[in-house]
Design a protein around this motif. Sequence first.
Motif, mmCIF file in Angstrom:
data_model
loop_
_atom_site.group_PDB
_atom_site.id
_atom_site.type_symbol
_atom_site.label_atom_id
_atom_site.label_comp_id
_atom_site.label_asym_id
_atom_site.label_seq_id
_atom_site.Cartn_x
_atom_site.Cartn_y
_atom_site.Cartn_z
ATOM 1 N N ASP A 77 0.822 -1.211 0.000
ATOM 2 C CA ASP A 77 0.000 0.000 0.000
ATOM 3 C C ASP A 77 0.856 1.261 0.000
ATOM 4 O O ASP A 77 0.649 2.165 -0.805
ATOM 5 N N ASP B 225 0.344 6.798 3.371
ATOM 6 C CA ASP B 225 0.068 5.594 4.176
ATOM 7 C C ASP B 225 0.909 5.575 5.459
ATOM 8 O O ASP B 225 1.186 4.523 6.003
ATOM 9 N N HIS C 109 -5.039 6.456 5.449
ATOM 10 C CA HIS C 109 -6.326 5.833 5.782
ATOM 11 C C HIS C 109 -6.313 5.204 7.182
ATOM 12 O O HIS C 109 -7.189 4.387 7.481
ATOM 13 N N ASP D 224 -3.604 -4.609 1.108
ATOM 14 C CA ASP D 224 -4.210 -4.154 2.370
ATOM 15 C C ASP D 224 -5.534 -4.851 2.672
ATOM 16 O O ASP D 224 -6.033 -4.774 3.793
HETATM 17 MN MN MN Z 1 -2.291 0.983 4.137
#
Ligand code: MN
Length: 320
Positions: free
Chosen positions: A29, A81, A104, A154
């Motif tokens: 990610d 990230d 996130h 993820d």
């Molecule tokens: Mn992530």
Amino acid sequence: MKIEINEAAEFLRSHDDYLILMHASPDGDTLGCGYALCTALQRMGKRARAVCPDEIPHRFDYMREGVSQQEFEHKTIVAVDVADTKLLGDMKETGDKADLCIDHHVSNTEYAQRLLLREHYASACELMYEVLTALGCEIDRVIANCLYTGVATDTGCFKFSNTKPQTHIVAAKLMECGAEIAPINYAMFELKTQGRIRLEQEVLRNMRYFGDGHIAMVTVMLDTIAGISDIDSDDVGAMASIPRQIEGVDIGISMKEKKPGLFKASLRSSERIDVSRIAQSFGGGGHARAAGCSFTCSFDEAVEQIVNASCDALKQAGII
Ligand SMILES: [Mn+2]
């Protein structure tokens, strides 16, 4: 300051000389986000470089296909990230000066000047897809491969409970843009080095159970790793998912010796337990089903602390 997608896009459009920070122990990610953004910015005629404090495992090499090496003095710092600058290792101080963070994680510490946060998204790459779309960037095969990798990894290849209808919609759009899903999924979820298989053998042999079998723990000590050639940090990280594969286990723990006296616990849980709370009680963080924290003490003390906290969580949930 929290910002929205169009504001993040406007920021990216109006600045230059980007240093993109990806977190330590890099996963699909952070790398997918970082290289997709780097590729997109370079195509817009800007200078950009994506960096990670740790070595990047070779199976992610294809993500750099669209990136050209550029030497320049950076002026703008973007973290992708990265929930906390502690996750940047020796690049922590650079992270503390971040102008923008795209993330996130519900545990994001809001360290950056501007934060674009979507804590209900399964991956930062879903958010990056929207940012790049808002930028008017063409999502071609190379960028789609980067973003698809983050979405797939993820979500454990769309198997984790964080997978939303929107996750599949983004994945479908990335497929339409040319994402090569079969080789990516093979490289991410099936392919293992011989060293990885030997590490799994060791880890399975040393599996321990606690809390009436609702907790399973694997341990990876430095001398375990030293005895096996051909493994990287990524292989070690993958051990975290093994305990949760066992029937009856609600909390899976992977204890990794980072250096003598320093241990990292990676926690994975069933629907019944929120492991981010356990991790937070030790100064760590993460998601409800996947979190982590560190211990500076002896191995036995670290095990005792994490097992006690996990047993408490099981009791609170009425499981034991
Ligand atoms: Mn992530």
